[in-house]
Design an enzyme around this catalytic site. Sequence first.
Site, short mmCIF file in Angstrom:
data_model
loop_
_atom_site.label_atom_id
_atom_site.label_comp_id
_atom_site.label_asym_id
_atom_site.label_seq_id
_atom_site.Cartn_x
_atom_site.Cartn_y
_atom_site.Cartn_z
N TYR A 33 16.69 24.60 11.45
CA TYR A 33 16.12 25.95 11.29
C TYR A 33 15.18 26.02 10.09
O TYR A 33 15.41 25.38 9.06
CB TYR A 33 17.25 26.98 11.14
N ASP A 34 14.11 26.81 10.26
CA ASP A 34 13.16 27.06 9.18
C ASP A 34 13.53 28.30 8.38
O ASP A 34 13.16 28.44 7.23
CB ASP A 34 11.75 27.30 9.74
N THR A 35 14.17 29.24 9.08
CA THR A 35 14.40 30.56 8.49
C THR A 35 15.87 30.94 8.60
O THR A 35 16.47 30.81 9.68
CB THR A 35 13.56 31.63 9.22
N LYS A 86 13.49 28.74 15.55
CA LYS A 86 13.72 28.06 14.27
C LYS A 86 14.41 29.02 13.27
O LYS A 86 14.36 28.78 12.06
CB LYS A 86 12.40 27.56 13.70
#
Lengths: 297, 297
Positions: free
Chosen positions: B18-20, B239
């Site tokens: 995950y980015d967030t 993400k």
Amino acid sequence: MTVKINTAEQAASLIDKYDTFLFDCDGVIWVGNELLPSVKETIELLQSKNKKLIFVSNNSTKSRIEYIEKLLKLNINNIKLEQIINSAYSTAIYINEVLKLNKDKKIWVLGQNGITSELQNFGYETLTLDDIKDKELTMENINNLIDLNVGCVVVGLDFQLTYLKLCITLQYLLNKDIPFIATNIDSTFPFKNTKLPGAGSVVEIASFSSNRKPDAICGKPNPGMMDSILSHHKLNKDKTIMVGDRLNTDMKFGSVNDIDTLLVLTGIELESTVSNGHPDVTYYADKLGDLYALGSK
Amino acid sequence: MTVKINTAEQAASLIDKYDTFLFDCDGVIWVGNELLPSVKETIELLQSKNKKLIFVSNNSTKSRIEYIEKLLKLNINNIKLEQIINSAYSTAIYINEVLKLNKDKKIWVLGQNGITSELQNFGYETLTLDDIKDKELTMENINNLIDLNVGCVVVGLDFQLTYLKLCITLQYLLNKDIPFIATNIDSTFPFKNTKLPGAGSVVEIASFSSNRKPDAICGKPNPGMMDSILSHHKLNKDKTIMVGDRLNTDMKFGSVNDIDTLLVLTGIELESTVSNGHPDVTYYADKLGDLYALGSK
């Protein structure tokens, strides 16, 4: 089967069949400040036959005396105070006669003087925010604003509604042993060509915040009001008829309570809605006055 | 399939995926005034990997600066104001970026300064009862209290709620062309060992009286808040992961918006509720701090 009252015989037979007539007022007896045609004669005819007449309203803010005054102004005489039942009076009867709340319990009222005065007439001590003296009236002080002698909550229309009143009401309703009584559940009421939030909206916020439904609702079309009327006036359902101009309150009030109904078309409903039959309508007529006028022809 | 994060490999793989990270605060980052174990290290680990961190709250009365101050006090640093999204800010984003309300329209706010200040930050003119000058503030004067330039209604928690405010709110909501935006729909909030009516209760009375549902609700678990976050932060749902301690708000917020979720057991939910799988929960862990702690062993 829904029957239209069209002839003198039908009118006479309807009058014979019932001992008690429950009337909605606006759209049945009057419209605004005008008495509807032949209503005075119909009322007098029913009075001459010793019928019991009861005028039923959901308005808890107008006092019952104001109804008597309005009837007198329209030249309808000989109506006694006990023949007027509004939702405030109905609530007080319900608490006294159906709930049989002990008189040593206080009643927290989220509502107007119309409600507190009817409860006090039955000997109850009421409590509102105005009665809380010598205490800081803030959210922060919420735990000190609760009276442990409160044994019932009444919610109705309150033009002085505030967030703090809602907070206090919620504290009582969080105690599931305290009955929650609503005057009526009309979401709005007509006012100056618009609508304002009605008792039902105030009941709804109390209900939503506490995750409780009212234990009784003492207005049309709910059984709480019928329970009050039947208990107080010792009526026989089979000999009682509800007369009104609205399907969703007056006619429903009759049908859910197993009482016959007469819809009059001087209010908001159209003949086409009922001419093919309607489950909530026993009889319909162009106007209440036909009970007299058809026979006088 | 709900997976428990038990090993260093699982923690690392989750972080990579995950980015967030969207975080609920209470029960996840802190409980009361205590930071939960290894949360500081986890936040710093995520920051070092350039993850986007967003803190999501339904409270519209507390300002976003107060959240930054609380995080600082708990020794969580380098969090910027735009990383805090409460329901007031989310509402303002929604109106500006999703609804795209014209700036020449005023917004009637039934709510606190938390809401009006966020709307004003986006360039909107807000209107509350306090802004109405030189007019008699009574029910009787209701028709003169309406501003024809109002193009949107926002309803949230208002400790200064009055009946007149509800009357004015209803007048706007009777115009179906005016959007009805709610900050959040929590029926109550915890306060001094009890509960007080929450934003959802105020929304409910506006909704019930007007017979309208809000066009958008900008708090968890409703899509309005996710729309605001996604629009404002240009996020990729695939993400993004929602981390929280409550099934009915945080986890639902993820699942109804097609976003993966991580339930932490430092709040109100028990492992037994999710250990056999739960449709709203992608992963669960004993605590948020495990994302760091499992890898550091």
